[in-house]
Write a protein that holds these residues in place. Structure first.
Motif, PDB file in Angstrom:
ATOM      1  N   SER A   1       0.820  -1.211   0.000  1.00  0.00           N
ATOM      2  CA  SER A   1       0.000   0.000   0.000  1.00  0.00           C
ATOM      3  C   SER A   1       0.858   1.268   0.000  1.00  0.00           C
ATOM      4  O   SER A   1       1.904   1.328   0.663  1.00  0.00           O
ATOM      5  CB  SER A   1      -0.911  -0.042   1.233  1.00  0.00           C
ATOM      6  OG  SER A   1      -0.971   1.211   1.842  1.00  0.00           O
ATOM      7  N   LEU A   2       0.394   2.255  -0.723  1.00  0.00           N
ATOM      8  CA  LEU A   2       1.095   3.539  -0.771  1.00  0.00           C
ATOM      9  C   LEU A   2       1.180   4.152   0.626  1.00  0.00           C
ATOM     10  O   LEU A   2       2.201   4.714   1.018  1.00  0.00           O
ATOM     11  CB  LEU A   2       0.378   4.491  -1.739  1.00  0.00           C
ATOM     12  CG  LEU A   2       0.824   5.957  -1.735  1.00  0.00           C
ATOM     13  CD1 LEU A   2       2.325   6.097  -1.952  1.00  0.00           C
ATOM     14  CD2 LEU A   2       0.066   6.741  -2.800  1.00  0.00           C
TER      15      LEU A   2
ATOM     16  N   TYR B   1       4.457   5.775   5.324  1.00  0.00           N
ATOM     17  CA  TYR B   1       4.817   5.694   6.741  1.00  0.00           C
ATOM     18  C   TYR B   1       6.226   5.128   6.908  1.00  0.00           C
ATOM     19  O   TYR B   1       6.980   5.553   7.764  1.00  0.00           O
ATOM     20  CB  TYR B   1       3.797   4.834   7.501  1.00  0.00           C
ATOM     21  CG  TYR B   1       2.509   5.580   7.810  1.00  0.00           C
ATOM     22  CD1 TYR B   1       2.301   6.878   7.340  1.00  0.00           C
ATOM     23  CD2 TYR B   1       1.500   5.003   8.578  1.00  0.00           C
ATOM     24  CE1 TYR B   1       1.136   7.568   7.614  1.00  0.00           C
ATOM     25  CE2 TYR B   1       0.329   5.680   8.873  1.00  0.00           C
ATOM     26  CZ  TYR B   1       0.140   6.969   8.382  1.00  0.00           C
ATOM     27  OH  TYR B   1      -1.016   7.632   8.665  1.00  0.00           O
ATOM     28  N   TRP B   2       6.568   4.178   6.066  1.00  0.00           N
ATOM     29  CA  TRP B   2       7.930   3.656   6.109  1.00  0.00           C
ATOM     30  C   TRP B   2       8.936   4.764   5.849  1.00  0.00           C
ATOM     31  O   TRP B   2       9.893   4.925   6.587  1.00  0.00           O
ATOM     32  CB  TRP B   2       8.115   2.556   5.054  1.00  0.00           C
ATOM     33  CG  TRP B   2       8.046   1.196   5.642  1.00  0.00           C
ATOM     34  CD1 TRP B   2       6.923   0.495   5.936  1.00  0.00           C
ATOM     35  CD2 TRP B   2       9.149   0.378   6.039  1.00  0.00           C
ATOM     36  NE1 TRP B   2       7.243  -0.712   6.488  1.00  0.00           N
ATOM     37  CE2 TRP B   2       8.619  -0.815   6.562  1.00  0.00           C
ATOM     38  CE3 TRP B   2      10.540   0.530   5.993  1.00  0.00           C
ATOM     39  CZ2 TRP B   2       9.421  -1.841   7.043  1.00  0.00           C
ATOM     40  CZ3 TRP B   2      11.335  -0.498   6.462  1.00  0.00           C
ATOM     41  CH2 TRP B   2      10.786  -1.667   6.980  1.00  0.00           C
ATOM     42  N   ILE B   3       8.685   5.495   4.794  1.00  0.00           N
ATOM     43  CA  ILE B   3       9.658   6.521   4.419  1.00  0.00           C
ATOM     44  C   ILE B   3       9.727   7.616   5.487  1.00  0.00           C
ATOM     45  O   ILE B   3      10.802   8.119   5.807  1.00  0.00           O
ATOM     46  CB  ILE B   3       9.309   7.081   3.022  1.00  0.00           C
ATOM     47  CG1 ILE B   3       9.658   6.028   1.965  1.00  0.00           C
ATOM     48  CG2 ILE B   3      10.057   8.373   2.750  1.00  0.00           C
ATOM     49  CD1 ILE B   3       9.175   6.369   0.576  1.00  0.00           C
TER      50      ILE B   3
ATOM     51  N   GLY C   1       6.012   9.434  -5.549  1.00  0.00           N
ATOM     52  CA  GLY C   1       6.790   9.273  -6.777  1.00  0.00           C
ATOM     53  C   GLY C   1       7.340   7.860  -6.916  1.00  0.00           C
ATOM     54  O   GLY C   1       7.299   7.269  -8.006  1.00  0.00           O
ATOM     55  N   MET C   2       7.844   7.314  -5.818  1.00  0.00           N
ATOM     56  CA  MET C   2       8.418   5.967  -5.897  1.00  0.00           C
ATOM     57  C   MET C   2       7.330   4.936  -6.190  1.00  0.00           C
ATOM     58  O   MET C   2       7.540   3.984  -6.929  1.00  0.00           O
ATOM     59  CB  MET C   2       9.147   5.619  -4.595  1.00  0.00           C
ATOM     60  CG  MET C   2      10.454   6.376  -4.437  1.00  0.00           C
ATOM     61  SD  MET C   2      11.389   5.921  -2.955  1.00  0.00           S
ATOM     62  CE  MET C   2      12.145   4.387  -3.497  1.00  0.00           C
ATOM     63  N   ASN C   3       6.162   5.154  -5.592  1.00  0.00           N
ATOM     64  CA  ASN C   3       5.066   4.210  -5.821  1.00  0.00           C
ATOM     65  C   ASN C   3       4.581   4.259  -7.268  1.00  0.00           C
ATOM     66  O   ASN C   3       4.517   3.241  -7.965  1.00  0.00           O
ATOM     67  CB  ASN C   3       3.920   4.539  -4.867  1.00  0.00           C
ATOM     68  CG  ASN C   3       2.727   3.621  -5.082  1.00  0.00           C
ATOM     69  OD1 ASN C   3       1.881   3.894  -5.918  1.00  0.00           O
ATOM     70  ND2 ASN C   3       2.687   2.513  -4.350  1.00  0.00           N
ATOM     71  N   LEU C   4       4.257   5.467  -7.728  1.00  0.00           N
ATOM     72  CA  LEU C   4       3.728   5.560  -9.091  1.00  0.00           C
ATOM     73  C   LEU C   4       4.809   5.267 -10.134  1.00  0.00           C
ATOM     74  O   LEU C   4       4.507   4.815 -11.229  1.00  0.00           O
ATOM     75  CB  LEU C   4       3.102   6.945  -9.322  1.00  0.00           C
ATOM     76  CG  LEU C   4       1.644   7.132  -8.885  1.00  0.00           C
ATOM     77  CD1 LEU C   4       0.741   6.214  -9.693  1.00  0.00           C
ATOM     78  CD2 LEU C   4       1.420   6.858  -7.411  1.00  0.00           C
ATOM     79  N   GLY C   5       6.075   5.508  -9.771  1.00  0.00           N
ATOM     80  CA  GLY C   5       7.178   5.172 -10.672  1.00  0.00           C
ATOM     81  C   GLY C   5       7.208   3.684 -10.984  1.00  0.00           C
ATOM     82  O   GLY C   5       7.531   3.272 -12.096  1.00  0.00           O
ATOM     83  N   ALA C   6       6.848   2.875  -9.973  1.00  0.00           N
ATOM     84  CA  ALA C   6       6.833   1.428 -10.186  1.00  0.00           C
ATOM     85  C   ALA C   6       5.768   1.053 -11.214  1.00  0.00           C
ATOM     86  O   ALA C   6       5.988   0.195 -12.069  1.00  0.00           O
ATOM     87  CB  ALA C   6       6.588   0.700  -8.863  1.00  0.00           C
ATOM     88  N   TYR C   7       4.610   1.720 -11.141  1.00  0.00           N
ATOM     89  CA  TYR C   7       3.582   1.471 -12.157  1.00  0.00           C
ATOM     90  C   TYR C   7       4.045   1.993 -13.519  1.00  0.00           C
ATOM     91  O   TYR C   7       3.852   1.350 -14.549  1.00  0.00           O
ATOM     92  CB  TYR C   7       2.263   2.145 -11.772  1.00  0.00           C
ATOM     93  CG  TYR C   7       1.542   1.444 -10.644  1.00  0.00           C
ATOM     94  CD1 TYR C   7       0.631   0.431 -10.913  1.00  0.00           C
ATOM     95  CD2 TYR C   7       1.790   1.782  -9.321  1.00  0.00           C
ATOM     96  CE1 TYR C   7      -0.022  -0.226  -9.884  1.00  0.00           C
ATOM     97  CE2 TYR C   7       1.147   1.136  -8.280  1.00  0.00           C
ATOM     98  CZ  TYR C   7       0.233   0.124  -8.567  1.00  0.00           C
ATOM     99  OH  TYR C   7      -0.397  -0.527  -7.553  1.00  0.00           O
TER     100      TYR C   7
END
Ligand SMILES: Nc1ncnc2c1ncn2[C@@H]1O[C@H](COP(=O)(O)OP(=O)(O)OP(=O)(O)O)[C@@H](O)[C@H]1O
Ligand SMILES: [Mg+2]
Lengths: 221, 272
Positions: free
Chosen positions: A65-66, A71-73, A95-101
């Protein structure tokens, strides 16, 4: 209080929130595009290690989950000595999440260029890098623009989560105003409309324009 | 596949070194053997046509020579030098990318579906490799390209994108684009098969002119028997990954010796 009075009082804060949301969106988009191209190209590398790294990255960021990533970051990375300011943590997570998509869009775009284009470029003795940059990329870019439009709208919507680490974006302001006025319809209604307008009247037309511009440049108009 | 490479010369020497030599070349996809111990020489300046039924390996021959396919056995030589291999400590080892890039400079290819770059105009298609591979200045590359586009009769289409050109025009641009690299060997793979009948002549006229006026070595896969007969120095009939029969156009078309050749020719003559 009429809605006009409401706006007169809280409008400036909605504007401030909107500006932060727009900034988060732009910065996250830049990061997402960068990551998408790097990870997308790595996914196509002949080297299994490079390919593996990209695959793991994409799997992790698409498979969780984003909000958890955010929260991790923001909360967990400091325990490993990496402390990001909340504003930075916000757009970095999105950015990191959507970058993966996006990486999958880049890969799909490149694979959508017909084999014959690679072969013609090779028959002209172009180097692998030149083949990619000069022949494949421009065509892949045009093919992947429509799905990128959708992804950027997802990204805009995703930025609302940064309010949960107290970045004072549009959603954060709406919640704050709601908690003092208890006028929930006005607060979240206004936020809803602004998000919609940003998506439909900023991102979508921009992407349409970009598609037209690129098609013309590529001689397909 | 471990093959004893000492059976192959490091380079071809002597008076009549062919421009292209396939020496015992084998190509397979998994268990499917597509070409079986092929031996084929093409002399400098010679025009050789390749005919044969679908799946007989005609395209594969050209693609191997263009280095679009690797080979599983044997050696291909171009202008006396090994193409698929290179010399290392006195033996032939599989070619490196660097060696391939050096050798590919001598070979050009035109494809059935043109494969023009859609994001570039006709002249930009032709200039692309001269500028970005040979390192010519834009001005030189443009002059060279315009000259070639004029030769193929497209001087009024130089600034059009491929999407605005007919199939015949696109194929002529593709020929000009390949020639702009000044190859010694030109490969044509069914370059008229995707064209409407009324524009086939535009393309065959260009090839005819190349044969008449330029000292190119050419290998052409075609289904147009009439054109092959008219233009070739030699015709090779492929069947099942082997050269079943070859000879001058008069011999092969006029008096085929092998039964399979006769069957194939009478079948295509009947079809039109
Ligand atoms: N990439 C590939 N993978 C597996 N088999 C292949 C591949 N490419 C070609 N073949 C097979 O190799 C054989 C020879 O193919 P090739 O394209 O050389 O035939 P061709 O003589 O050019 O036929 P056509 O007249 O239909 O163009 C065919 O049986 C084909 O199915
Ligand atoms: Mg073929």
């Amino acid at each position: 209080m009429s809605y006009f009075e409401y706006l007169a009082e809280f409008g400036p804060r909605f504007v401030d929130g909107t500006i932060i949301t727009a900034l988060q969106t732009v910065l996250a988009a830049v990061l997402a595009i960068f990551i998408a191209f790097v990870a997308g190209l790595m996914r196509m590398s002949p080297n299994p290690l490079i390919r593996g790294i990209a695959t793991v990255y994409i799997e992790i960021f698409r498979g969780t989950s984003l909000l958890v990533q955010l929260y991790w970051i923001f909360f967990v990375l400091p325990l490993f000595g990496i402390t990001l300011e909340k504003f930075t943590a916000g757009f970095v997570a999105v950015g990191m999440n959507l970058g993966a998509y996006g990486a999958e869009l880049v890969r799909g775009g490149i694979l959508s260029v017909p084999r014959g284009q690679w072969e013609a470029a090779l028959a002209l003795n172009m180097s692998p890098t030149k083949r990619m940059i000069r022949i494949i990329f421009p065509q892949a870019l045009l093919n992947m623009l429509p799905p990128w439009g959708n992804l950027l709208i997802e990204l805009l919507k995703g930025t609302a989560l940064v309010s949960l680490i107290s970045v004072s974006d549009l959603m954060f302001e709406a919640k704050q105003i709601n908690s003092t006025t208890f006028l929930s319809i006005q607060a979240f209604g206004t936020a809803l409309v602004i998000y919609y307008v940003m998506a439909r009247f900023a991102i979508t037309p921009f992407m349409r324009w970009l598609e037209r511009f690129m098609s013309r440049k590529l001689g397909r108009a | 596949m471990s093959e004893d490479m000492s059976a192959y010369p490091l380079r071809l020497e002597g008076d009549d070194v062919p421009m292209v030599r396939f020496m015992n070349v084998t190509k397979s996809y998994g268990a499917l053997v597509v070409l079986d111990s092929l031996d084929l020489d093409v002399a400098a300046g010679e025009m050789v046509s390749v005919i044969g039924p679908s799946g007989s390996g005609k395209t594969t021959v050209l693609r191997m020579l263009m280095t679009l396919e690797t080979i599983n056995g044997g050696v291909i030589y171009v202008d006396g030098q090994p193409l698929t291999h290179m010399e290392k400590n006195g033996v032939l080892v599989p070619a490196s990318e660097k060696h391939l890039r050096k050798m590919r400079a001598d070979i050009g290819m035109c494809f059935q579906h043109f494969n023009l770059f859609p994001h570039m105009t006709a002249v930009e298609n032709c200039m692309e490799a001269p500028v970005h591979v040979l390192g010519l200045s834009k001005k030189e590359a443009r002059e060279r390209s315009l000259e070639l586009l004029q030769m193929v009769g497209l001087e009024d289409k130089v600034d059009q994108h491929p999407s605005r050109l007919s199939g015949g025009q696109q194929q002529r641009v593709a020929i000009a684009r390949a020639l702009a690299m000044r190859p010694k060997v030109m490969l044509f793979d069914e370059v008229t098969s995707a064209l409407d009948p009324e524009v086939i002549g535009e393309v065959t006229n260009v090839i005819r002119e190349l044969v008449d006026k330029h000292n190119l070595t050419m290998l052409m896969v075609t289904h147009q028997m009439g054109f092959a007969k008219e233009i070739s120095d030699r015709v090779c009939f492929f069947f099942g990954g082997k050269i079943e029969e070859q000879g001058s156009p008069d011999e092969l078309f006029g008096n085929p010796q092998k039964e399979r050749t006769q069957q194939f020719l009478s079948a295509v003559m009947e079809a039109g």
